[in-house]
Design a protein around this motif. Structure first.
Motif, mmCIF file in Angstrom:
data_model
loop_
_atom_site.group_PDB
_atom_site.id
_atom_site.type_symbol
_atom_site.label_atom_id
_atom_site.label_comp_id
_atom_site.label_asym_id
_atom_site.label_seq_id
_atom_site.Cartn_x
_atom_site.Cartn_y
_atom_site.Cartn_z
ATOM 1 N N LEU A 149 75.596 -32.968 37.320
ATOM 2 C CA LEU A 149 76.432 -32.425 37.358
ATOM 3 C C LEU A 149 76.737 -30.929 38.078
ATOM 4 O O LEU A 149 77.914 -30.642 38.962
ATOM 5 N N ARG A 152 77.035 -30.392 42.079
ATOM 6 C CA ARG A 152 78.074 -30.957 42.459
ATOM 7 C C ARG A 152 79.234 -29.846 41.511
ATOM 8 O O ARG A 152 80.674 -29.700 42.193
ATOM 9 N N TYR A 161 80.373 -24.474 33.553
ATOM 10 C CA TYR A 161 79.069 -25.858 32.337
ATOM 11 C C TYR A 161 78.052 -24.862 32.063
ATOM 12 O O TYR A 161 77.315 -25.272 31.383
ATOM 13 N N TYR A 203 80.673 -29.804 28.787
ATOM 14 C CA TYR A 203 80.688 -30.421 29.687
ATOM 15 C C TYR A 203 81.449 -32.153 30.014
ATOM 16 O O TYR A 203 81.435 -32.581 31.172
ATOM 17 N N ALA A 204 82.207 -32.699 28.668
ATOM 18 C CA ALA A 204 83.058 -33.969 29.230
ATOM 19 C C ALA A 204 84.153 -33.553 30.149
ATOM 20 O O ALA A 204 84.622 -33.943 30.949
ATOM 21 N N TRP A 207 82.789 -33.001 33.352
ATOM 22 C CA TRP A 207 82.267 -34.456 33.926
ATOM 23 C C TRP A 207 83.889 -35.342 34.057
ATOM 24 O O TRP A 207 83.573 -36.080 35.490
ATOM 25 N N LEU A 208 84.600 -35.651 33.690
ATOM 26 C CA LEU A 208 85.865 -36.226 33.736
ATOM 27 C C LEU A 208 86.564 -35.818 35.230
ATOM 28 O O LEU A 208 87.227 -36.048 35.678
ATOM 29 N N GLU A 210 84.651 -33.888 37.589
ATOM 30 C CA GLU A 210 84.412 -34.193 39.042
ATOM 31 C C GLU A 210 84.886 -35.677 39.307
ATOM 32 O O GLU A 210 84.648 -36.109 40.373
ATOM 33 N N ARG A 211 85.207 -36.539 38.292
ATOM 34 C CA ARG A 211 85.205 -38.042 38.199
ATOM 35 C C ARG A 211 86.886 -38.307 38.693
ATOM 36 O O ARG A 211 86.867 -38.948 39.798
ATOM 37 N N LYS A 214 86.431 -36.531 42.850
ATOM 38 C CA LYS A 214 85.503 -37.275 43.260
ATOM 39 C C LYS A 214 85.490 -37.054 45.429
ATOM 40 O O LYS A 214 87.102 -37.727 45.745
ATOM 41 N N LYS A 369 77.984 -31.750 47.757
ATOM 42 C CA LYS A 369 78.144 -32.633 46.598
ATOM 43 C C LYS A 369 77.798 -33.664 46.643
ATOM 44 O O LYS A 369 76.879 -34.720 45.824
#
Length: 476
Positions: A149, A152, A161, A203-204, A207-208, A210-211, A214, A369
């Motif tokens: 992660l 990116r 982060y 972190y969660a 991550w969400l 970035e998802r 994307k 990324k």
């Protein structure tokens, strides 16, 4: 090669309805132009386009040639994706107008077409009127998102982060220490819980985030492109195509550019300065802080103070031989040892950085990324593969490039052999650049070889690109 099941059903019916068909040409890297007419293969009025129209006997009223221009064709994956998005919009407009279209892309022009197909899958609007997409000498780069992660993230995201990970580690450490102590301040334990929770939530969320935003195409989307468009793909490429081979081979090159001994010249230069510095220090010491030994050699033979040249000379020689030279030698050896110990791992790291930079420059890899996973003559995740050109086409291509390479070599020899007594000093770089016509390469010779034009015309014809009278005969 192209494997359309029934060419009669692919384009002939539209010709009966007199709906104009589009033949879209997409140039490669560095081959763009500000005008759509000219001498380049993809432009209107070019020799190749005239030859292709003759072979297919195309009626301008039925088939419109549309050059797709994406600036000058910069060697940039980011620009190729932007061009793919623009092309996807253009092709979608043809779908809305119920117009058939055929695509030809050379070099990274084929990458632009492939990105347009990926964009159609991403938009969930597959192209309905696409009849064939021909790629000529296209090196397909398979990009995949970076594994971790933090690779990116940029700027603020990376800062958040970092704080989250540090909080998570410290919080976990505090809670772990609390397990092994009988008496622990409850406030410290609460702080540990809070820091751990903050790290997990941070972190969660990242991550969400970035998802959801994307910018890359997933493996699933690439497989979807294969399912929708692989049977419409006509891949034409020479097995000695320099672009495909070079971009693929550069991935495996790791020859050392920076030697492990690269620090030794630095040490030698530093040694020279070190000797001068130590000499100045000892000279200063002799001049102002000589001590008892120097006073002894400045005393005359009868015991009175006097001037002894031999004494001073001996004193200086004593310091040079027993102190200055040994000290300099020891320091030099230590520096050489340092150069050897740190030169090898440092050269290894620098070589990695240099080759990574060369690879990215060659691939046009400017995505933050994603990284290039593989380079191939076939699109990623394609089970259907097109073989390289047969000898009947490959040999004329090779002969054409070799013939031009001999001519260019002669020009280069003349440039390099310019007399030093010439009236003006030649600009070697400009002269060499002017000597190259780019037909020395197979990669840039496809559209100049009649045998290849015949093959491309046949592939388009099999896909249904025929005139009204040809379609009528085919139906009969």
């Amino acid at each position: 090669m192209f494997n359309k099941n029934n060419p009669k059903e692919s384009g002939g019916e539209l010709l009966h309805n007199h709906i104009p068909i589009k033949l879209v040409t997409v140039h490669g890297t560095g081959a763009g132009d500000i005008t759509s007419s000219g001498d380049k293969w993809w432009q209107l009025g070019s020799v190749f386009m005239d030859e292709l129209q003759k072979r297919l006997d195309l009626d301008p009223n039925q088939v419109e040639i549309v050059p797709f221009q994406w600036e000058n064709g910069p060697n940039s994956e980011d620009k190729r994706r932007d061009a793919g998005s623009a092309l996807a919009k253009q092709l979608a407009s043809y779908d809305e107008a119920e117009q058939d279209y055929y695509l030809i892309g050379h070099s990274h022009g084929g990458s632009v077409i492939y990105n347009a197909l990926l964009k159609s899958v991403d938009n969930k609007t597959p192209f309905k009127r696409l009849k064939v997409w021909c790629t000529v000498g296209t090196p397909f780069l398979d990009y995949r998102p970076n594994t971790f992660l933090f690779q990116r993230l940029r700027s603020i995201g990376l800062t958040i982060y970092t704080t989250g990970i540090v909080s998570l580690v410290l919080g976990f450490w505090i809670m772990l220490m609390a397990l092994f102590k009988t008496e622990v301040n409850q406030n410290i334990v609460t702080l540990g819980h809070a820091m751990t929770l903050y790290g997990v939530i941070t972190y969660a969320c990242l991550w969400l985030y970035e998802r959801r935003r994307k910018s890359w195409f997933t493996k699933k989307q690439k497989k979807r492109v294969e399912a929708l468009y692989s049977n419409l793909w006509c891949g034409l490429w020479h097995k000695e195509d320099e672009a495909i081979s070079a971009l693929s081979n550069v991935q495996n090159i790791s020859a050392p550019i920076i030697p492990s001994t690269f620090l030794l010249p630095v040490v030698a230069s530093f040694q020279f300065g070190l000797v001068i510095l130590i000499g100045l220090i000892f000279a200063f010491d002799l001049a102002f802080n000589s001590g008892d030994m120097l006073n002894y050699f400045l005393t005359s033979e009868d015991g009175s103070e006097g001037f002894s040249i031999g004494g001073i000379t001996f004193s200086i020689a004593f310091e040079i031989l027993l102190i200055w030279i040994p000290l300099t030698w020891v320091l030099t050896k230590l520096l050489s040892l340092f150069a050897h110990l740190f030169g090898r791992p440092l050269a290894f790291l620098l070589n990695k950085v240099v080759w990574a930079s060369i690879q990215k420059r060659a691939w046009g890899d400017d995505l933050l990324k994603e990284d290039v996973h593989a380079i191939s003559s076939h699109p990623p995740e394609f089970e259907h593969k097109c073989d390289f050109l047969g000898d009947s086409i490959a040999d004329p291509l090779r002969q054409h490039s070799e013939k031009n390479a001999i001519k260019t070599l002669h020009k280069v020899r003349l440039v390099l052999g310019m007399s030093e007594n010439a009236d003006a000093t030649p600009d070697i770089r400009t002269e060499l650049s002017d000597s190259i016509n780019w037909q020395e390469l197979i990669h840039t010779s496809y559209f100049d070889v009649p045998a290849f034009i015949d093959l491309l015309a046949e592939s388009l014809q099999q896909a249904g690109l025929v005139n009204d009278n040809q379609a009528t005969l085919a139906d009969k």
